[in-house]
Design a protein around this motif. Sequence first.
Motif, PDB file in Angstrom:
ATOM      1  N   ILE A   4       0.857  -1.195   0.000  1.00 27.68           N
ATOM      2  CA  ILE A   4       0.000   0.000   0.000  1.00 27.68           C
ATOM      3  C   ILE A   4       0.886   1.234   0.000  1.00 27.68           C
ATOM      4  N   THR A   5       0.744   2.074  -1.006  1.00 22.83           N
ATOM      5  CA  THR A   5       1.435   3.361  -1.021  1.00 22.83           C
ATOM      6  C   THR A   5       0.524   4.422  -0.397  1.00 22.83           C
ATOM      7  N   ALA A   6       1.124   5.523   0.036  1.00 21.92           N
ATOM      8  CA  ALA A   6       0.382   6.633   0.650  1.00 21.92           C
ATOM      9  C   ALA A   6      -0.595   6.148   1.723  1.00 21.92           C
ATOM     10  N   PRO A   7      -0.134   5.350   2.697  1.00 19.00           N
ATOM     11  CA  PRO A   7      -1.061   4.728   3.657  1.00 19.00           C
ATOM     12  C   PRO A   7      -1.668   5.690   4.664  1.00 19.00           C
ATOM     13  N   THR A   8      -1.095   6.889   4.784  1.00 18.88           N
ATOM     14  CA  THR A   8      -1.652   7.851   5.736  1.00 18.88           C
ATOM     15  C   THR A   8      -2.383   8.995   5.048  1.00 18.88           C
ATOM     16  N   GLY A   9      -2.561   8.901   3.739  1.00 20.32           N
ATOM     17  CA  GLY A   9      -3.253   9.949   2.998  1.00 20.32           C
ATOM     18  C   GLY A   9      -4.761   9.825   3.107  1.00 20.32           C
ATOM     19  N   ASN A  10      -5.460  10.658   2.374  1.00 20.08           N
ATOM     20  CA  ASN A  10      -6.927  10.704   2.442  1.00 20.08           C
ATOM     21  C   ASN A  10      -7.571   9.347   2.187  1.00 20.08           C
ATOM     22  N   VAL A  52      10.452   2.281   4.662  1.00 24.36           N
ATOM     23  CA  VAL A  52      10.524   3.720   4.908  1.00 24.36           C
ATOM     24  C   VAL A  52      11.056   4.440   3.672  1.00 24.36           C
ATOM     25  N   GLY A  53      10.361   5.496   3.267  1.00 25.46           N
ATOM     26  CA  GLY A  53      10.824   6.312   2.157  1.00 25.46           C
ATOM     27  C   GLY A  53       9.684   6.737   1.256  1.00 25.46           C
ATOM     28  N   SER A  54      10.054   7.308   0.114  1.00 28.33           N
ATOM     29  CA  SER A  54       9.089   7.778  -0.880  1.00 28.33           C
ATOM     30  C   SER A  54       8.874   6.706  -1.936  1.00 28.33           C
ATOM     31  N   HIS A  55       7.621   6.479  -2.337  1.00 30.05           N
ATOM     32  CA  HIS A  55       7.376   5.488  -3.383  1.00 30.05           C
ATOM     33  C   HIS A  55       7.673   6.034  -4.779  1.00 30.05           C
ATOM     34  N   VAL A  71      -0.355  -4.254  -5.661  1.00 28.97           N
ATOM     35  CA  VAL A  71       0.060  -2.929  -5.194  1.00 28.97           C
ATOM     36  C   VAL A  71      -1.120  -1.979  -5.294  1.00 28.97           C
ATOM     37  N   PHE A  72      -1.324  -1.186  -4.255  1.00 22.70           N
ATOM     38  CA  PHE A  72      -2.227  -0.039  -4.324  1.00 22.70           C
ATOM     39  C   PHE A  72      -1.370   1.181  -4.616  1.00 22.70           C
ATOM     40  N   TRP A  73      -1.655   1.851  -5.737  1.00 20.83           N
ATOM     41  CA  TRP A  73      -0.798   2.941  -6.214  1.00 20.83           C
ATOM     42  C   TRP A  73      -1.547   4.269  -6.186  1.00 20.83           C
ATOM     43  N   LEU A  74      -0.976   5.241  -5.491  1.00 25.56           N
ATOM     44  CA  LEU A  74      -1.530   6.587  -5.434  1.00 25.56           C
ATOM     45  C   LEU A  74      -0.382   7.577  -5.480  1.00 25.56           C
ATOM     46  N   VAL A  75      -0.451   8.503  -6.424  1.00 21.31           N
ATOM     47  CA  VAL A  75       0.568   9.544  -6.537  1.00 21.31           C
ATOM     48  C   VAL A  75       0.134  10.767  -5.742  1.00 21.31           C
ATOM     49  N   PRO A  76       0.942  11.200  -4.764  1.00 24.28           N
ATOM     50  CA  PRO A  76       0.652  12.468  -4.094  1.00 24.28           C
ATOM     51  C   PRO A  76       1.154  13.621  -4.970  1.00 24.28           C
TER      52      PRO A  76
END
Length: 297
Positions: A4-10, A52-55, A71-76
């Motif tokens: 899961i990417t961006a797991p703490t985002g909206n 730990v780090g940026s995806h 993979v769950f992919w979300l670009v911030p």
Amino acid sequence: MIVITAPTGNIGRHLLPLLVRAAPAHGEELRVIARDPARLPDEVRDHVEVVVGSHGDTEVVDRAFEGADAVFWLVPPDASLSPADAYCGFTRPAAKALTAHGVGHVVGVSALGRGTPLADRAGLVTASLAMDDLIATSGAAYRALANPSFFENLLEEADSIREKGVFTDAADADRKAPLVAVADIAAVAARLLLDRSWTGTDDVPVLGPQDLSPNDLARIMTEQLGHPVRYERQSLEDLRTTLLGYGLHEAFVQGIADMKQAKDDGLDAGVTRTADTASPTTFEQWCAQTLKPAVLA
């Protein structure tokens, strides 16, 4: 293994608890990519492996995607970059890592508009659709969650709604369009990640339960908040001036303006709402559960 990417985002903060609760029954392990693991909720931190780090970083996604099945992919979106760099530039290392590690399935957060006459001049949406095409070249089966604007965008207006009874946007006041709660997007993502019987590449629209105009939103907010709320339309030129004043990249600002113009011209109207494309959370429910506490805070 689901990554899961961006797991703490909206969206991620709704998705991760869903997966943590369901993963044991599906025999799934979970791995997250997080810049700051301390932001992960206590109730999920002990149930996930953390990279730990940026995806957007080559070494990070190479570590994270090793042994991954989905993979769950979300670009911030990074407003310091051009739209192309913010979406495709950020995603390119991940696309290579998906191929290198033979990841079978990817669910990505994208936008409505593919196949419409407006798709190639819709700013950030155009960049997001190009990102989908890039991921599709990886060889993974891909589902792009094709979303309209989020209810949660209105949280940025909470102070103005509280202090002035006003929210602003660049849309025609009477233009009805789909809107969606991020929790509903997370629910669709969880279903796709846990049941990977799908193949190939496709869009999965998540349209909310009904189309609403800015005037509709003002009326519902007035009812739910108990005080008058009205909509003020902002010109695209004023929007550009404001965003440039915040120091955003000029091309990114133009991408926002082009996206809003395309939406006002009907970009999000190309998909019919059906039982499969609708999602359950109404704007009334979202106002009561999310917006009202934010405005009263």
